[in-house]
Design a protein around this motif. Sequence first.
Motif, PDB file in Angstrom:
ATOM      1  N   SER A 143       0.826  -1.214   0.000  1.00 19.97           N
ATOM      2  CA  SER A 143       0.000   0.000   0.000  1.00 19.97           C
ATOM      3  C   SER A 143       0.855   1.257   0.000  1.00 19.97           C
ATOM      4  O   SER A 143       0.339   2.364  -0.195  1.00 19.97           O
ATOM      5  CB  SER A 143      -0.945   0.008   1.208  1.00 19.97           C
ATOM      6  OG  SER A 143      -0.228   0.122   2.421  1.00 19.97           O
ATOM      7  N   ILE A 144       2.163   1.112   0.221  1.00 18.44           N
ATOM      8  CA  ILE A 144       3.111   2.220   0.084  1.00 18.44           C
ATOM      9  C   ILE A 144       3.912   2.061  -1.201  1.00 18.44           C
ATOM     10  O   ILE A 144       4.120   3.022  -1.947  1.00 18.44           O
ATOM     11  CB  ILE A 144       4.063   2.276   1.294  1.00 18.44           C
ATOM     12  CG1 ILE A 144       3.274   2.529   2.579  1.00 18.44           C
ATOM     13  CG2 ILE A 144       5.137   3.339   1.101  1.00 18.44           C
ATOM     14  CD1 ILE A 144       4.101   2.417   3.837  1.00 18.44           C
ATOM     15  N   ILE A 145       4.351   0.832  -1.471  1.00 14.24           N
ATOM     16  CA  ILE A 145       5.220   0.568  -2.623  1.00 14.24           C
ATOM     17  C   ILE A 145       4.518   0.883  -3.941  1.00 14.24           C
ATOM     18  O   ILE A 145       5.059   1.609  -4.795  1.00 14.24           O
ATOM     19  CB  ILE A 145       5.685  -0.905  -2.611  1.00 14.24           C
ATOM     20  CG1 ILE A 145       6.580  -1.159  -1.399  1.00 14.24           C
ATOM     21  CG2 ILE A 145       6.414  -1.262  -3.903  1.00 14.24           C
ATOM     22  CD1 ILE A 145       6.893  -2.635  -1.153  1.00 14.24           C
ATOM     23  N   LEU A 146       3.311   0.350  -4.132  1.00 11.43           N
ATOM     24  CA  LEU A 146       2.630   0.530  -5.412  1.00 11.43           C
ATOM     25  C   LEU A 146       2.221   1.980  -5.661  1.00 11.43           C
ATOM     26  O   LEU A 146       2.447   2.495  -6.764  1.00 11.43           O
ATOM     27  CB  LEU A 146       1.421  -0.414  -5.503  1.00 11.43           C
ATOM     28  CG  LEU A 146       0.810  -0.592  -6.896  1.00 11.43           C
ATOM     29  CD1 LEU A 146       1.861  -0.997  -7.922  1.00 11.43           C
ATOM     30  CD2 LEU A 146      -0.308  -1.625  -6.850  1.00 11.43           C
ATOM     31  N   PRO A 147       1.648   2.687  -4.684  1.00 13.62           N
ATOM     32  CA  PRO A 147       1.360   4.110  -4.919  1.00 13.62           C
ATOM     33  C   PRO A 147       2.608   4.924  -5.230  1.00 13.62           C
ATOM     34  O   PRO A 147       2.565   5.830  -6.072  1.00 13.62           O
ATOM     35  CB  PRO A 147       0.721   4.565  -3.600  1.00 13.62           C
ATOM     36  CG  PRO A 147       0.077   3.339  -3.065  1.00 13.62           C
ATOM     37  CD  PRO A 147       1.038   2.222  -3.428  1.00 13.62           C
ATOM     38  N   PHE A 148       3.737   4.580  -4.579  1.00 14.64           N
ATOM     39  CA  PHE A 148       4.981   5.298  -4.852  1.00 14.64           C
ATOM     40  C   PHE A 148       5.386   5.142  -6.313  1.00 14.64           C
ATOM     41  O   PHE A 148       5.680   6.127  -7.008  1.00 14.64           O
ATOM     42  CB  PHE A 148       6.102   4.782  -3.937  1.00 14.64           C
ATOM     43  CG  PHE A 148       7.459   5.324  -4.285  1.00 14.64           C
ATOM     44  CD1 PHE A 148       7.826   6.603  -3.921  1.00 14.64           C
ATOM     45  CD2 PHE A 148       8.373   4.547  -4.999  1.00 14.64           C
ATOM     46  CE1 PHE A 148       9.079   7.116  -4.259  1.00 14.64           C
ATOM     47  CE2 PHE A 148       9.621   5.043  -5.332  1.00 14.64           C
ATOM     48  CZ  PHE A 148       9.973   6.331  -4.964  1.00 14.64           C
ATOM     49  N   PHE A 149       5.408   3.899  -6.798  1.00 16.30           N
ATOM     50  CA  PHE A 149       5.824   3.673  -8.182  1.00 16.30           C
ATOM     51  C   PHE A 149       4.775   4.174  -9.176  1.00 16.30           C
ATOM     52  O   PHE A 149       5.113   4.560 -10.294  1.00 16.30           O
ATOM     53  CB  PHE A 149       6.148   2.200  -8.410  1.00 16.30           C
ATOM     54  CG  PHE A 149       7.488   1.806  -7.860  1.00 16.30           C
ATOM     55  CD1 PHE A 149       8.655   2.184  -8.518  1.00 16.30           C
ATOM     56  CD2 PHE A 149       7.602   1.084  -6.686  1.00 16.30           C
ATOM     57  CE1 PHE A 149       9.896   1.841  -8.018  1.00 16.30           C
ATOM     58  CE2 PHE A 149       8.836   0.734  -6.172  1.00 16.30           C
ATOM     59  CZ  PHE A 149       9.994   1.112  -6.838  1.00 16.30           C
ATOM     60  N   TYR A 150       3.517   4.172  -8.767  1.00 12.56           N
ATOM     61  CA  TYR A 150       2.478   4.747  -9.633  1.00 12.56           C
ATOM     62  C   TYR A 150       2.727   6.241  -9.839  1.00 12.56           C
ATOM     63  O   TYR A 150       2.662   6.738 -10.968  1.00 12.56           O
ATOM     64  CB  TYR A 150       1.101   4.527  -9.012  1.00 12.56           C
ATOM     65  CG  TYR A 150      -0.015   5.194  -9.778  1.00 12.56           C
ATOM     66  CD1 TYR A 150      -0.506   4.638 -10.958  1.00 12.56           C
ATOM     67  CD2 TYR A 150      -0.583   6.386  -9.321  1.00 12.56           C
ATOM     68  CE1 TYR A 150      -1.540   5.262 -11.672  1.00 12.56           C
ATOM     69  CE2 TYR A 150      -1.605   7.009 -10.026  1.00 12.56           C
ATOM     70  CZ  TYR A 150      -2.083   6.434 -11.191  1.00 12.56           C
ATOM     71  OH  TYR A 150      -3.091   7.054 -11.895  1.00 12.56           O
ATOM     72  N   VAL A 152       5.621   7.855  -9.400  1.00 13.12           N
ATOM     73  CA  VAL A 152       6.867   7.998 -10.170  1.00 13.12           C
ATOM     74  C   VAL A 152       6.596   7.736 -11.647  1.00 13.12           C
ATOM     75  O   VAL A 152       7.107   8.433 -12.528  1.00 13.12           O
ATOM     76  CB  VAL A 152       7.945   7.025  -9.638  1.00 13.12           C
ATOM     77  CG1 VAL A 152       9.139   6.963 -10.598  1.00 13.12           C
ATOM     78  CG2 VAL A 152       8.401   7.451  -8.250  1.00 13.12           C
ATOM     79  N   GLY A 153       5.761   6.740 -11.922  1.00 12.12           N
ATOM     80  CA  GLY A 153       5.481   6.353 -13.295  1.00 12.12           C
ATOM     81  C   GLY A 153       4.730   7.399 -14.102  1.00 12.12           C
ATOM     82  O   GLY A 153       4.751   7.361 -15.333  1.00 12.12           O
ATOM     83  N   LEU A 154       4.088   8.338 -13.424  1.00 11.99           N
ATOM     84  CA  LEU A 154       3.359   9.388 -14.149  1.00 11.99           C
ATOM     85  C   LEU A 154       4.297  10.255 -14.980  1.00 11.99           C
ATOM     86  O   LEU A 154       3.868  10.869 -15.966  1.00 11.99           O
ATOM     87  CB  LEU A 154       2.579  10.267 -13.155  1.00 11.99           C
ATOM     88  CG  LEU A 154       1.443   9.574 -12.402  1.00 11.99           C
ATOM     89  CD1 LEU A 154       0.808  10.538 -11.410  1.00 11.99           C
ATOM     90  CD2 LEU A 154       0.379   9.048 -13.380  1.00 11.99           C
ATOM     91  N   SER A 155       5.571  10.295 -14.588  1.00  9.61           N
ATOM     92  CA  SER A 155       6.546  11.109 -15.323  1.00  9.61           C
ATOM     93  C   SER A 155       7.454  10.258 -16.215  1.00  9.61           C
ATOM     94  O   SER A 155       8.421  10.774 -16.778  1.00  9.61           O
ATOM     95  CB  SER A 155       7.400  11.916 -14.340  1.00  9.61           C
ATOM     96  OG  SER A 155       8.099  11.059 -13.462  1.00  9.61           O
ATOM     97  N   LEU A 156       7.149   8.973 -16.343  1.00  7.28           N
ATOM     98  CA  LEU A 156       7.977   8.062 -17.146  1.00  7.28           C
ATOM     99  C   LEU A 156       7.248   7.656 -18.419  1.00  7.28           C
ATOM    100  O   LEU A 156       6.012   7.698 -18.475  1.00  7.28           O
ATOM    101  CB  LEU A 156       8.317   6.809 -16.342  1.00  7.28           C
ATOM    102  CG  LEU A 156       9.170   6.988 -15.081  1.00  7.28           C
ATOM    103  CD1 LEU A 156       9.323   5.653 -14.368  1.00  7.28           C
ATOM    104  CD2 LEU A 156      10.535   7.569 -15.428  1.00  7.28           C
ATOM    105  N   PRO A 157       7.980   7.240 -19.443  1.00  4.03           N
ATOM    106  CA  PRO A 157       7.335   6.703 -20.648  1.00  4.03           C
ATOM    107  C   PRO A 157       6.561   5.426 -20.302  1.00  4.03           C
ATOM    108  O   PRO A 157       6.920   4.706 -19.371  1.00  4.03           O
ATOM    109  CB  PRO A 157       8.521   6.376 -21.574  1.00  4.03           C
ATOM    110  CG  PRO A 157       9.683   7.128 -21.029  1.00  4.03           C
ATOM    111  CD  PRO A 157       9.444   7.271 -19.561  1.00  4.03           C
TER     112      PRO A 157
END
Length: 199
Positions: A143-150, A152-157
């Motif tokens: 519940s911390i890991i996935l929101p974090f990468f989500y 971060v992923g908003l600014s990634l291809p």
Amino acid sequence: MRLIGFYDYTVILTYISLMSGLVGMKAAMDGRFDLAIACLALSGFLDMFDGAVARTKKNRSQDEKNFGIQLDSLCDMVCFGAFPAVFLYCSGVHSVFGLAVLGLYVLCALIRLAFFNVLEIRRQQTEGGCAKGYRGLPVTSISIILPFFYLVGLSLPPNALGVIYHVVPLITAVLFVADFSIPKPDIGKFLFRSKAEAR
């Protein structure tokens, strides 16, 4: 008509956490990923306090304690086992490898939660109170890991996010069942002590 189970304030946060997880899964299936991630984070937040709330009731029977342990793990399996897998699938993890990773993730979450139940019931019978640490990575950490990468992923291809969505659940699954120790912060003790000191 009598109902089976136990019904009091000690389980209310667990029930709300479960409802949040179900809403989050529906949101993921509808493509509303922001709402789904918010629901996952909310479930994790509520899970942080459910044990502390339950321990405020000092006259719980052993059956009530065991019910709480089982209930919490069943809820965790839905919110932090199945829900993240549904989210990732709806986010595009459809390859054979990706599906295998998601299956492994859910399986490792299940194994960890079942193992926790065995140890926790035994510990409650001998020690009581709150456990001092974790063995392996707790399933609620997603519940911390996935929101974090989500976020971060908003600014990634999109391709980079796709790789992340395959690698992160794979590593997390292994850490669920790896045998190492993590200290457990006693959030409930801090919360209730702070309230008492504020009076």
